[in-house]
Design a protein around this motif. Structure first.
Motif, PDB file in Angstrom:
ATOM      1  N   VAL A   1       2.169  11.343   2.006  1.00 27.11           N
ATOM      2  CA  VAL A   1       1.697  12.314   2.987  1.00 27.11           C
ATOM      3  C   VAL A   1       0.175  12.238   3.131  1.00 27.11           C
ATOM      4  CG1 VAL A   1       1.578  14.753   3.598  1.00 27.11           C
ATOM      5  CG2 VAL A   1       3.661  13.828   2.580  1.00 27.11           C
ATOM      6  N   ASN A   2      -0.532  12.497   2.045  1.00 29.63           N
ATOM      7  CA  ASN A   2      -1.995  12.486   2.076  1.00 29.63           C
ATOM      8  C   ASN A   2      -2.599  11.247   1.431  1.00 29.63           C
ATOM      9  OD1 ASN A   2      -2.127  15.096   3.241  1.00 29.63           O
ATOM     10  ND2 ASN A   2      -1.776  15.999   1.227  1.00 29.63           N
ATOM     11  N   GLY A   3      -1.792  10.547   0.626  1.00 30.85           N
ATOM     12  CA  GLY A   3      -2.317   9.456  -0.177  1.00 30.85           C
ATOM     13  C   GLY A   3      -3.079   8.394   0.579  1.00 30.85           C
ATOM     14  N   PRO A   4      -2.476   7.730   1.583  1.00 29.66           N
ATOM     15  CA  PRO A   4      -3.199   6.657   2.288  1.00 29.66           C
ATOM     16  C   PRO A   4      -4.490   7.139   2.934  1.00 29.66           C
ATOM     17  CG  PRO A   4      -0.851   6.527   2.729  1.00 29.66           C
ATOM     18  CD  PRO A   4      -1.070   7.823   2.013  1.00 29.66           C
ATOM     19  N   GLY A   5      -4.451   8.314   3.552  1.00 27.87           N
ATOM     20  CA  GLY A   5      -5.656   8.836   4.203  1.00 27.87           C
ATOM     21  C   GLY A   5      -6.760   9.130   3.216  1.00 27.87           C
ATOM     22  N   GLU A   6      -6.400   9.772   2.088  1.00 25.19           N
ATOM     23  CA  GLU A   6      -7.408  10.098   1.083  1.00 25.19           C
ATOM     24  C   GLU A   6      -7.959   8.830   0.439  1.00 25.19           C
ATOM     25  OE1 GLU A   6      -8.815  12.840   0.400  1.00 25.19           O
ATOM     26  OE2 GLU A   6      -7.577  14.261   1.493  1.00 25.19           O
ATOM     27  N   ALA A   7      -7.088   7.863   0.192  1.00 24.23           N
ATOM     28  CA  ALA A   7      -7.554   6.620  -0.415  1.00 24.23           C
ATOM     29  C   ALA A   7      -8.544   5.889   0.492  1.00 24.23           C
ATOM     30  CB  ALA A   7      -6.368   5.717  -0.735  1.00 24.23           C
ATOM     31  N   ARG A   8      -8.365   6.022   1.800  1.00 24.75           N
ATOM     32  CA  ARG A   8      -9.292   5.372   2.740  1.00 24.75           C
ATOM     33  C   ARG A   8     -10.669   6.024   2.727  1.00 24.75           C
ATOM     34  NH1 ARG A   8      -4.474   5.194   5.979  1.00 24.75           N
ATOM     35  NH2 ARG A   8      -3.751   3.044   6.213  1.00 24.75           N
ATOM     36  N   GLU A   9     -10.757   7.285   2.282  1.00 23.96           N
ATOM     37  CA  GLU A   9     -12.045   7.974   2.233  1.00 23.96           C
ATOM     38  C   GLU A   9     -12.913   7.473   1.084  1.00 23.96           C
ATOM     39  OE1 GLU A   9     -13.163  10.212   4.408  1.00 23.96           O
ATOM     40  OE2 GLU A   9     -11.338  10.001   5.577  1.00 23.96           O
ATOM     41  N   ALA A  10     -12.288   6.837   0.082  1.00 18.57           N
ATOM     42  CA  ALA A  10     -13.022   6.323  -1.072  1.00 18.57           C
ATOM     43  C   ALA A  10     -13.461   4.889  -0.821  1.00 18.57           C
ATOM     44  CB  ALA A  10     -12.140   6.405  -2.315  1.00 18.57           C
TER      45      ALA A  10
ATOM     46  N   GLY B   1      -9.234   2.485  -3.380  1.00 21.12           N
ATOM     47  CA  GLY B   1      -8.178   3.446  -3.644  1.00 21.12           C
ATOM     48  C   GLY B   1      -6.810   2.819  -3.797  1.00 21.12           C
ATOM     49  N   ILE B   2      -5.951   3.566  -4.445  1.00 22.54           N
ATOM     50  CA  ILE B   2      -4.539   3.214  -4.583  1.00 22.54           C
ATOM     51  C   ILE B   2      -3.711   4.358  -4.016  1.00 22.54           C
ATOM     52  CG2 ILE B   2      -2.646   3.073  -6.240  1.00 22.54           C
ATOM     53  CD1 ILE B   2      -3.896   0.445  -6.047  1.00 22.54           C
ATOM     54  N   ALA B   3      -2.824   4.047  -3.104  1.00 22.81           N
ATOM     55  CA  ALA B   3      -1.825   4.994  -2.633  1.00 22.81           C
ATOM     56  C   ALA B   3      -0.496   4.510  -3.188  1.00 22.81           C
ATOM     57  CB  ALA B   3      -1.798   5.054  -1.110  1.00 22.81           C
ATOM     58  N   ALA B   4       0.107   5.256  -4.104  1.00 22.09           N
ATOM     59  CA  ALA B   4       1.285   4.782  -4.823  1.00 22.09           C
ATOM     60  C   ALA B   4       2.525   5.581  -4.466  1.00 22.09           C
ATOM     61  CB  ALA B   4       1.022   4.848  -6.331  1.00 22.09           C
ATOM     62  N   GLY B   5       3.665   4.938  -4.598  1.00 20.40           N
ATOM     63  CA  GLY B   5       4.932   5.619  -4.361  1.00 20.40           C
ATOM     64  C   GLY B   5       6.110   4.694  -4.606  1.00 20.40           C
ATOM     65  N   LYS B   6       7.184   5.254  -5.168  1.00 21.91           N
ATOM     66  CA  LYS B   6       8.429   4.509  -5.412  1.00 21.91           C
ATOM     67  C   LYS B   6       8.209   3.222  -6.197  1.00 21.91           C
ATOM     68  CE  LYS B   6      10.818   6.372  -1.392  1.00 21.91           C
ATOM     69  NZ  LYS B   6      11.548   6.087  -0.124  1.00 21.91           N
ATOM     70  N   GLY B   7       7.328   3.328  -7.221  1.00 23.14           N
ATOM     71  CA  GLY B   7       7.147   2.200  -8.123  1.00 23.14           C
ATOM     72  C   GLY B   7       6.163   1.144  -7.665  1.00 23.14           C
ATOM     73  N   TYR B   8       5.523   1.362  -6.504  1.00 25.07           N
ATOM     74  CA  TYR B   8       4.579   0.376  -5.978  1.00 25.07           C
ATOM     75  C   TYR B   8       3.282   1.065  -5.544  1.00 25.07           C
ATOM     76  CZ  TYR B   8       8.458  -2.947  -5.856  1.00 25.07           C
ATOM     77  OH  TYR B   8       9.501  -3.759  -6.204  1.00 25.07           O
ATOM     78  N   GLY B   9       2.229   0.261  -5.418  1.00 22.32           N
ATOM     79  CA  GLY B   9       0.957   0.779  -4.955  1.00 22.32           C
ATOM     80  C   GLY B   9       0.385  -0.055  -3.841  1.00 22.32           C
TER      81      GLY B   9
ATOM     82  N   ARG C   1       1.153  -3.000 -12.673  1.00 22.11           N
ATOM     83  CA  ARG C   1      -0.015  -3.853 -12.435  1.00 22.11           C
ATOM     84  C   ARG C   1      -1.132  -3.124 -11.686  1.00 22.11           C
ATOM     85  NH1 ARG C   1      -0.004  -7.955  -9.135  1.00 22.11           N
ATOM     86  NH2 ARG C   1      -1.839  -8.779 -10.203  1.00 22.11           N
ATOM     87  N   ILE C   2      -0.903  -1.867 -11.330  1.00 22.66           N
ATOM     88  CA  ILE C   2      -1.878  -1.139 -10.518  1.00 22.66           C
ATOM     89  C   ILE C   2      -3.242  -1.053 -11.214  1.00 22.66           C
ATOM     90  CG2 ILE C   2      -2.501   1.173  -9.687  1.00 22.66           C
ATOM     91  CD1 ILE C   2       0.393   1.495  -8.754  1.00 22.66           C
ATOM     92  N   VAL C   3      -3.247  -0.693 -12.498  1.00 23.67           N
ATOM     93  CA  VAL C   3      -4.513  -0.537 -13.221  1.00 23.67           C
ATOM     94  C   VAL C   3      -5.259  -1.872 -13.264  1.00 23.67           C
ATOM     95  CG1 VAL C   3      -5.601   0.054 -15.418  1.00 23.67           C
ATOM     96  CG2 VAL C   3      -3.649   1.387 -14.588  1.00 23.67           C
ATOM     97  N   GLU C   4      -4.557  -2.927 -13.595  1.00 25.96           N
ATOM     98  CA  GLU C   4      -5.159  -4.262 -13.665  1.00 25.96           C
ATOM     99  C   GLU C   4      -5.809  -4.654 -12.335  1.00 25.96           C
ATOM    100  OE1 GLU C   4      -3.393  -8.804 -13.547  1.00 25.96           O
ATOM    101  OE2 GLU C   4      -2.171  -7.218 -14.441  1.00 25.96           O
ATOM    102  N   VAL C   5      -5.092  -4.443 -11.240  1.00 24.26           N
ATOM    103  CA  VAL C   5      -5.595  -4.820  -9.920  1.00 24.26           C
ATOM    104  C   VAL C   5      -6.790  -3.954  -9.529  1.00 24.26           C
ATOM    105  CG1 VAL C   5      -5.023  -4.874  -7.452  1.00 24.26           C
ATOM    106  CG2 VAL C   5      -3.386  -5.746  -9.143  1.00 24.26           C
ATOM    107  N   LEU C   6      -6.677  -2.661  -9.781  1.00 27.52           N
ATOM    108  CA  LEU C   6      -7.737  -1.731  -9.390  1.00 27.52           C
ATOM    109  C   LEU C   6      -9.024  -1.997 -10.158  1.00 27.52           C
ATOM    110  CD1 LEU C   6      -8.022   0.645  -7.426  1.00 27.52           C
ATOM    111  CD2 LEU C   6      -7.475   2.179  -9.314  1.00 27.52           C
ATOM    112  N   VAL C   7      -8.919  -2.198 -11.466  1.00 28.26           N
ATOM    113  CA  VAL C   7     -10.111  -2.462 -12.283  1.00 28.26           C
ATOM    114  C   VAL C   7     -10.757  -3.782 -11.877  1.00 28.26           C
ATOM    115  CG1 VAL C   7     -10.954  -2.937 -14.622  1.00 28.26           C
ATOM    116  CG2 VAL C   7      -9.353  -1.051 -14.228  1.00 28.26           C
ATOM    117  N   ALA C   8      -9.956  -4.800 -11.598  1.00 21.38           N
ATOM    118  CA  ALA C   8     -10.501  -6.092 -11.170  1.00 21.38           C
ATOM    119  C   ALA C   8     -11.264  -5.943  -9.857  1.00 21.38           C
ATOM    120  CB  ALA C   8      -9.371  -7.110 -11.017  1.00 21.38           C
ATOM    121  N   GLU C   9     -10.717  -5.171  -8.929  1.00 23.24           N
ATOM    122  CA  GLU C   9     -11.395  -4.962  -7.650  1.00 23.24           C
ATOM    123  C   GLU C   9     -12.671  -4.152  -7.840  1.00 23.24           C
ATOM    124  OE1 GLU C   9     -11.937  -5.861  -3.826  1.00 23.24           O
ATOM    125  OE2 GLU C   9     -10.139  -6.470  -4.939  1.00 23.24           O
TER     126      GLU C   9
END
Length: 376
Positions: A316-325, A328-336, A353-361
């Motif tokens: 609902v709000n995840g993708p929009g809020e993540a774009r403000e940063a 960002g990661i918008a996650a749901g149903k086991g994926y990000g 793998r979300i943490v690994e990808v996010l920290v690398a970025e």
């Protein structure tokens, strides 16, 4: 992206109160100097190695001035070695024993804190002022609701804002009589509301730099909230030149909270800023656990660049809020979904793998910003 969220030049709502500029060691305080974050060591000051090690941890966390307790003569004797080796200006906290203040000055300490409530004899305060003036060492008049002079308590009935301010200004006049003006003042109270009143009154009655703090704030989270309310309210009004968040915790945590208060008001360039949704019934991942793992990963990476990272857990709000940063990661149903500066860079990242990808970025972004240099 909304740049106002990241722009440190936005500043507080009110213009900064004009104050005299002093120097604590090599750090300027007051005037047009930045608001400084202070803390206090919890080691036995006489244990020089432990004290210096804790100071190094505080410096790494962003502390700019540190205070040390001097309750015993062996602590006073240790100040010379501490002052010689410290990489941060050191303030000696003096109570009751005026001789410890003299020893601190002789040892090359960078600043003194004296409490009007427990150095009883004016002639000794004057002696301290003369020696501090000769050595170019500033003095903080540190008034505390818990140690107010008995005559002021009797007259005011309680440690009110009026009593705290009267105590501070009485002590300032003693120093001024000795032609001493390298003064900083604090009027701390355990009640944020009373503390705010006291500093507002004091700000109107003098031009000395003010050191803000809610005394005995307690452990987190309550201590952080009280401090943010008291210190943050005054800073937003332009009042305050140095701050200390007094927590029942590791002093490194005091520094972290202090820097977050300044960053939240645009008074200090933010480092990593992790934001996350509060979690609700719409969340399709473990937002709390994911945020904790992301935070730990970013801390291990030791990144200092001002990057805003968002961890969101619903569609609902995840993708929009993540774009403000910035990232960002918008996650749901086991994926990000990885979003970098408002643009989706990668879809369907497995949750493990979300943490690994996010920290690398984040590392890549931090390196790019460091290479670009300030102002880019």
């Amino acid at each position: 992206m909304r740049k106002d969220l990241l722009n440190p030049s936005a500043g507080p709502a009110a213009p900064r109160r004009a104050s005299r500029k002093i120097r604590v060691g090599w750090v300027e305080v007051g005037g047009d100097a930045p608001v400084r974050v202070q803390s206090m060591t919890t080691t036995k000051t006489a244990d020089v190695n432990s004290t210096l090690q804790q100071m190094a941890s505080l410096v790494a966390a962003g502390c700019e001035i540190v205070r040390v307790a001097v309750p015993h003569w062996e602590d006073a004797r240790a100040l010379k070695e501490i002052a010689e080796h410290a990489t941060i200006p050191v303030v000696a906290d003096i109570h009751f024993q005026w001789k410890y203040a003299m020893a601190a000055l002789e040892g090359g300490i960078h600043g003194l804190r004296i409490n009007p409530g427990n150095i009883k004899h004016q002639d000794k305060v004057r002696l301290i002022a003369r020696e501090a003036k000769a050595r170019g060492v500033p003095i903080r008049i540190g008034v505390n609701a818990g140690s107010l002079e008995k005559d002021l308590l009797a007259r005011h009935g309680r440690p009110s804002a009026e009593a705290l301010v009267e105590s501070a200004l009485n002590e300032a006049r003693i120093l001024e009589d000795e032609d001493f003006f390298d003064i900083k003042i604090s009027v701390k109270h355990s009640s944020p509301a009373e503390m705010i009143r006291a500093y507002r009154m004091l700000a109107e009655k003098c031009e000395y730099p003010l050191h803000l703090g809610v005394t005995e704030a307690g452990p987190m989270p309550a201590g952080g909230v009280k401090s943010a309310v008291g210190i943050g309210t005054l800073l937003a009004e332009g009042i305050g030149d140095t701050i200390r968040v007094s927590l029942t915790d590791d002093p490194v945590e005091e520094v972290k909270v202090g820097n977050w208060i300044l960053g939240s008001l645009g008074l200090k360039k933010r480092g990593l800023d992790l934001v996350a949704c509060p979690s609700c019934g719409r969340a399709e991942v473990d937002v709390l656990g994911l945020t904790k793992r992301v935070n730990e990963g970013l801390e291990r990476a030791g990144l200092k660049a001002p990057i805003r990272v968002a961890v969101m857990g619903c569609v609902v709000n995840g993708p929009g809020e993540a774009r403000e940063a910035d990232l960002g990661i918008a996650a749901g149903k086991g994926y990000g979904q990885l979003i970098v500066e408002g643009v989706v860079q990668e879809n369907r990242i497995p949750e493990d793998r979300i943490v690994e990808v996010l920290v690398a970025e984040a590392r890549k972004m931090a390196e790019a910003r460091s290479a670009a240099g300030p102002g880019d």
